[in-house]
Scaffold this active site. Structure first.
Site, PDB file in Angstrom:
ATOM      1  N   ASP A   6       0.893  -1.026   0.007  1.00 32.74           N
ATOM      2  CA  ASP A   6      -0.133   0.134   0.044  1.00 32.74           C
ATOM      3  C   ASP A   6       0.848   1.267  -0.098  1.00 32.74           C
ATOM      4  O   ASP A   6       1.919   1.318   0.377  1.00 32.74           O
ATOM      5  CB  ASP A   6      -0.904   0.126   1.223  1.00 32.74           C
ATOM      6  CG  ASP A   6      -1.920   1.016   1.099  1.00 32.74           C
ATOM      7  OD1 ASP A   6      -2.304   1.498  -0.103  1.00 32.74           O
ATOM      8  OD2 ASP A   6      -2.709   1.473   2.282  1.00 32.74           O
TER       9      ASP A   6
ATOM     10  N   HIS B 237       3.141   3.430  -8.682  1.00 38.87           N
ATOM     11  CA  HIS B 237       2.982   2.050  -8.991  1.00 38.87           C
ATOM     12  C   HIS B 237       4.117   1.532  -9.736  1.00 38.87           C
ATOM     13  O   HIS B 237       4.651   0.373  -9.597  1.00 38.87           O
ATOM     14  CB  HIS B 237       1.512   1.891  -9.864  1.00 38.87           C
ATOM     15  CG  HIS B 237       0.671   2.332  -9.136  1.00 38.87           C
ATOM     16  ND1 HIS B 237       0.001   1.877  -8.171  1.00 38.87           N
ATOM     17  CD2 HIS B 237      -0.574   3.146  -9.610  1.00 38.87           C
ATOM     18  CE1 HIS B 237      -1.209   2.240  -7.677  1.00 38.87           C
ATOM     19  NE2 HIS B 237      -1.612   3.185  -8.577  1.00 38.87           N
TER      20      HIS B 237
ATOM     21  N   LEU C 175      10.683 -20.761  -3.455  1.00 35.98           N
ATOM     22  CA  LEU C 175       9.903 -20.037  -2.969  1.00 35.98           C
ATOM     23  C   LEU C 175       8.587 -19.735  -4.120  1.00 35.98           C
ATOM     24  O   LEU C 175       8.764 -19.398  -5.375  1.00 35.98           O
ATOM     25  CB  LEU C 175      10.250 -18.537  -2.671  1.00 35.98           C
ATOM     26  CG  LEU C 175       9.392 -17.308  -2.273  1.00 35.98           C
ATOM     27  CD1 LEU C 175       9.915 -16.637  -1.264  1.00 35.98           C
ATOM     28  CD2 LEU C 175       8.860 -16.616  -3.340  1.00 35.98           C
TER      29      LEU C 175
END
Length: 257
Positions: free
Chosen positions: A37, A54, A148
């Site tokens: 965020d 972004h 991962l």
């Protein structure tokens, strides 16, 4: 436009990393979820358009993925785009939808070298073809990796996930596949989009906000929550490791004593 953004962020100094001995590698959370965020606010504070935030936030994804991989995290779920984000201005949504086209060609080789596997949690319906092609291509190229799992929650909403799961559950009850009197949490979890993943041990949210924002509502029931005022583009490997160290200092009792 993306080339212009690269010039804006090309001179960022990489911060020093927290020393790994401060983290007990045998107590690393298996699954870390992150609400990324603050991209827009980070950009606006610098006099830049929201989309610049972004873009900078996209560049931070690989850094934090590598930090998680370094210490042995098994699953890293990143909240990339919610079902509510479609309400944002059209130009901003289009920019976000195009980021996978840039991210994966730039980073996929290093992710493959580090045995990272890409997956997506969310609904493909409504996503542009160019977004899906970029994501599905990365999923295909990394499907045999065993390290991962980098899980992007894209076009995802926790309430929609629960509603969809309940609809499928009702159908199975009607077809006699399930006895409703014998329902368990494990069975309900099997109807969630993340049924093959462990629930997150730790949730990290950047930007100072302290809410779940419709993210993994069922799965986060007993997760540890860690918040930071840092916006996502400025969330460093140090801060990630600090979150892990704080997680390791907490006692997880799951309602017990």
């Amino acid at each position: 436009m993306l080339k212009l953004f690269k010039n804006w962020f090309g001179n960022n100094r990489k911060p020093a990393r927290l020393s790994l001995p401060e983290i007990e590698l045998d107590k690393v959370p298996a699954h870390v979820a992150i609400i990324m965020d603050g991209n827009g606010r980070w950009a606006q504070q610098r006099g830049l358009p929201r989309v610049a935030g972004h873009h900078s936030g996209m560049k931070n994804v690989k850094k934090i993925t590598m930090a998680a991989n370094d210490i042995g995290v098994k699953v890293l779920t990143m909240y990339a785009f919610s079902t509510e984000n479609w309400k944002r201005p059209k130009e901003e949504v289009e920019f976000l939808m195009k980021l996978p086209q840039e991210f994966f060609p730039l980073e996929i080789e290093e992710l493959i070298q580090n045995n990272v596997r890409i997956r997506m949690t969310g609904w493909k319906e409504g996503l542009p073809d160019y977004t899906l092609n970029a994501i599905e291509g990365a999923i295909e190229r990394t499907k045999h990796n065993t390290g991962l799992i980098l899980n992007f929650a894209l076009n995802y909403g926790g309430r929609k996930e629960i509603i969809t799961g309940v609809q499928h559950l009702i159908q199975d009850v009607q077809e006699g596949k399930i006895n409703p009197d014998e329902l368990s949490e494990t069975q309900i979890s099997s109807y969630m989009l993340t049924s093959d993943l462990p629930d997150p041990d730790l949730l990290i949210r950047t930007s100072g906000e302290q809410r779940l924002s419709n993210f993994l509502l069922w799965q986060l029931a007993y997760s540890e929550l860690w918040f930071t005022d840092a916006y996502w583009p400025e969330f460093t490997e140090d801060l990630f490791n600090q979150a892990i160290a704080e997680y390791q200092r907490r006692g997880r009792r799951y309602g017990g004593v």
